[in-house]
Design an enzyme around this catalytic site. Sequence first.
Site, PDB file in Angstrom:
ATOM      1  N   TYR A 260       2.125  -0.040  32.869  1.00  0.00           N
ATOM      2  CA  TYR A 260       3.309   0.838  33.341  1.00  0.00           C
ATOM      3  C   TYR A 260       4.378   1.074  32.572  1.00  0.00           C
ATOM      4  O   TYR A 260       5.009   0.129  31.961  1.00  0.00           O
ATOM      5  CB  TYR A 260       3.844   0.295  34.687  1.00  0.00           C
ATOM      6  CG  TYR A 260       2.736   0.104  35.868  1.00  0.00           C
ATOM      7  CD1 TYR A 260       1.655   0.871  35.907  1.00  0.00           C
ATOM      8  CD2 TYR A 260       2.915  -0.792  36.881  1.00  0.00           C
ATOM      9  CE1 TYR A 260       0.603   0.650  36.902  1.00  0.00           C
ATOM     10  CE2 TYR A 260       2.063  -1.326  37.695  1.00  0.00           C
ATOM     11  CZ  TYR A 260       0.863  -0.310  38.058  1.00  0.00           C
ATOM     12  OH  TYR A 260       0.079  -0.371  38.844  1.00  0.00           O
TER      13      TYR A 260
ATOM     14  N   HIS B  18      -7.253  -4.724  36.317  1.00  0.00           N
ATOM     15  CA  HIS B  18      -6.687  -3.681  36.546  1.00  0.00           C
ATOM     16  C   HIS B  18      -7.769  -2.709  36.962  1.00  0.00           C
ATOM     17  O   HIS B  18      -7.714  -1.862  38.005  1.00  0.00           O
ATOM     18  CB  HIS B  18      -5.509  -3.238  35.781  1.00  0.00           C
ATOM     19  CG  HIS B  18      -4.384  -2.065  36.265  1.00  0.00           C
ATOM     20  ND1 HIS B  18      -3.810  -1.626  35.560  1.00  0.00           N
ATOM     21  CD2 HIS B  18      -4.590  -1.383  37.500  1.00  0.00           C
ATOM     22  CE1 HIS B  18      -2.792  -0.641  36.496  1.00  0.00           C
ATOM     23  NE2 HIS B  18      -3.464  -0.573  37.666  1.00  0.00           N
TER      24      HIS B  18
ATOM     25  N   SER C  51      -0.540   2.177  47.093  1.00  0.00           N
ATOM     26  CA  SER C  51      -0.410   3.563  47.841  1.00  0.00           C
ATOM     27  C   SER C  51      -0.620   3.427  49.307  1.00  0.00           C
ATOM     28  O   SER C  51      -1.320   4.455  49.945  1.00  0.00           O
ATOM     29  CB  SER C  51      -1.249   4.702  47.284  1.00  0.00           C
ATOM     30  OG  SER C  51      -0.844   4.699  45.638  1.00  0.00           O
ATOM     31  N   PRO C  52       0.078   2.700  50.127  1.00  0.00           N
ATOM     32  CA  PRO C  52      -0.320   2.692  51.695  1.00  0.00           C
ATOM     33  C   PRO C  52       0.324   3.821  52.395  1.00  0.00           C
ATOM     34  O   PRO C  52       0.068   4.288  53.473  1.00  0.00           O
ATOM     35  CB  PRO C  52       0.137   1.340  52.106  1.00  0.00           C
ATOM     36  CG  PRO C  52       1.188   1.226  50.944  1.00  0.00           C
ATOM     37  CD  PRO C  52       0.918   1.444  49.693  1.00  0.00           C
ATOM     38  N   LEU C  53       1.212   4.573  51.474  1.00  0.00           N
ATOM     39  CA  LEU C  53       1.850   5.776  52.074  1.00  0.00           C
ATOM     40  C   LEU C  53       1.434   7.119  51.634  1.00  0.00           C
ATOM     41  O   LEU C  53       1.864   7.994  51.675  1.00  0.00           O
ATOM     42  CB  LEU C  53       3.371   5.767  51.739  1.00  0.00           C
ATOM     43  CG  LEU C  53       4.181   4.715  52.759  1.00  0.00           C
ATOM     44  CD1 LEU C  53       5.796   4.672  52.283  1.00  0.00           C
ATOM     45  CD2 LEU C  53       4.088   5.007  54.091  1.00  0.00           C
ATOM     46  N   GLY C  54       0.128   6.825  50.935  1.00  0.00           N
ATOM     47  CA  GLY C  54      -0.567   7.976  50.476  1.00  0.00           C
ATOM     48  C   GLY C  54       0.225   8.838  49.253  1.00  0.00           C
ATOM     49  O   GLY C  54       0.283   9.759  49.284  1.00  0.00           O
ATOM     50  N   ARG C  55       0.731   7.826  48.411  1.00  0.00           N
ATOM     51  CA  ARG C  55       1.624   8.143  47.170  1.00  0.00           C
ATOM     52  C   ARG C  55       2.678   8.957  47.889  1.00  0.00           C
ATOM     53  O   ARG C  55       3.077  10.213  47.165  1.00  0.00           O
ATOM     54  CB  ARG C  55       0.812   8.929  46.418  1.00  0.00           C
ATOM     55  CG  ARG C  55      -0.327   8.189  45.656  1.00  0.00           C
ATOM     56  CD  ARG C  55      -1.079   8.873  44.425  1.00  0.00           C
ATOM     57  NE  ARG C  55      -1.827   8.053  43.796  1.00  0.00           N
ATOM     58  CZ  ARG C  55      -3.261   7.845  44.228  1.00  0.00           C
ATOM     59  NH1 ARG C  55      -3.466   8.203  45.432  1.00  0.00           N
ATOM     60  NH2 ARG C  55      -3.843   6.734  43.446  1.00  0.00           N
ATOM     61  N   GLY C  56       3.246   8.857  48.864  1.00  0.00           N
ATOM     62  CA  GLY C  56       4.542   9.419  49.603  1.00  0.00           C
ATOM     63  C   GLY C  56       4.012  10.530  50.424  1.00  0.00           C
ATOM     64  O   GLY C  56       4.945  11.104  51.505  1.00  0.00           O
ATOM     65  N   PHE C  57       2.887  10.912  50.538  1.00  0.00           N
ATOM     66  CA  PHE C  57       2.437  12.158  51.149  1.00  0.00           C
ATOM     67  C   PHE C  57       2.593  11.837  52.760  1.00  0.00           C
ATOM     68  O   PHE C  57       2.954  12.549  53.608  1.00  0.00           O
ATOM     69  CB  PHE C  57       1.147  12.628  50.848  1.00  0.00           C
ATOM     70  CG  PHE C  57       0.715  14.073  51.561  1.00  0.00           C
ATOM     71  CD1 PHE C  57       0.888  15.207  50.877  1.00  0.00           C
ATOM     72  CD2 PHE C  57       0.009  14.155  53.056  1.00  0.00           C
ATOM     73  CE1 PHE C  57       0.773  16.463  51.474  1.00  0.00           C
ATOM     74  CE2 PHE C  57      -0.268  15.249  53.354  1.00  0.00           C
ATOM     75  CZ  PHE C  57      -0.031  16.460  52.640  1.00  0.00           C
TER      76      PHE C  57
END
Length: 337
Positions: free
Chosen positions: A68, A137, A216-222
């Site tokens: 990162y 990773h 990404s439990p929020l779908g990358r913010g979607f």
Amino acid sequence: MTTSTAPLGTRVLGRGDTKSSGLTVSTLGLGCMGMSEFYGTTDEVEAVRTIHRALDLGVTFLDTADMYGPFTNERLVGGAIADRRDSVVLATKFGNVRDPNNPRARRIDGSAAYVRSACDASLQRLGLDHIDLYYQHRVDKSVPIEETVGAMGELVAAGKVRHLGLSEASADTIRRAHATYPITALQTEYSLWTRDLETEILPLLRDLGIGLVPYSPLGRGFLTGTITSTDDLAPDDFRRRNPRFVGEALQANLGIVEAVRALAETKGATPGQVALAWVLAQGDDVVPIPGTKRVTYLEENVAAAAVELSADDLARLDEAVPAAVGERYPDMSSIDQ
């Protein structure tokens, strides 16, 4: 929006055996990747403030990786926790090798020699004497997983690492890795719009006593409902190239958000909070690590732990949420699934 600040609590990753006990972590973790790269502009001052606020709220499970930045996020996280190390469970990752002069060029290295050198480099950047949870990773398909995990196990024996993890690994890889040295956690994408692992991977993890750390439990913010067009994303945001965020796929996927929003309105919560509550409801061995670089979104995410979803709520989401349209990444060739 739910704003509860009730104590966050803890969960345990990994069942433990004669070589390794389970790892106790906060119920929610914090993904730190976006503080340094991928999601538009960065602000190191706000990032450090977000990490400190997370620790104050009981989010003590922090996730970073050497790639990162590249190579800058570990320094940021290490500096932010320097005076609070004892209260942090720190996870980092190796295996994605990037060229600082050409960050988009990358390869995967799981060789024993690279495992050892990558760990030493991460410890130096973090300013720590040990890593609590060390993940591969991405799986190097050219190197037997036994070699990679064997070298990782040597790091535990040397006191440089406490627990081992894998990321985006197949069922066969997980079995072979766990037979080589106990794996505490698998990190992989999991959310209301990415449920592929439920068929084979999740039952295997529970059979072996391995915890699940969804990124990404929020779908990358979607799934927060704040993205309705690529125009909502910064010009250098990698989601502009993500198949689920463009064209007809994006329009189809908005139906997922609407289904989540409908339930959220009955709970006095945001769509993002319901999406996180759904992940948390999948089991006490599941610890999502929503990423954010801002205190406001961190506080919203933490409050999701207070959102209670009944069996009827979960069934309603199962019935109402359609399958996502589009691949998870522009190039899935590096995923061992």
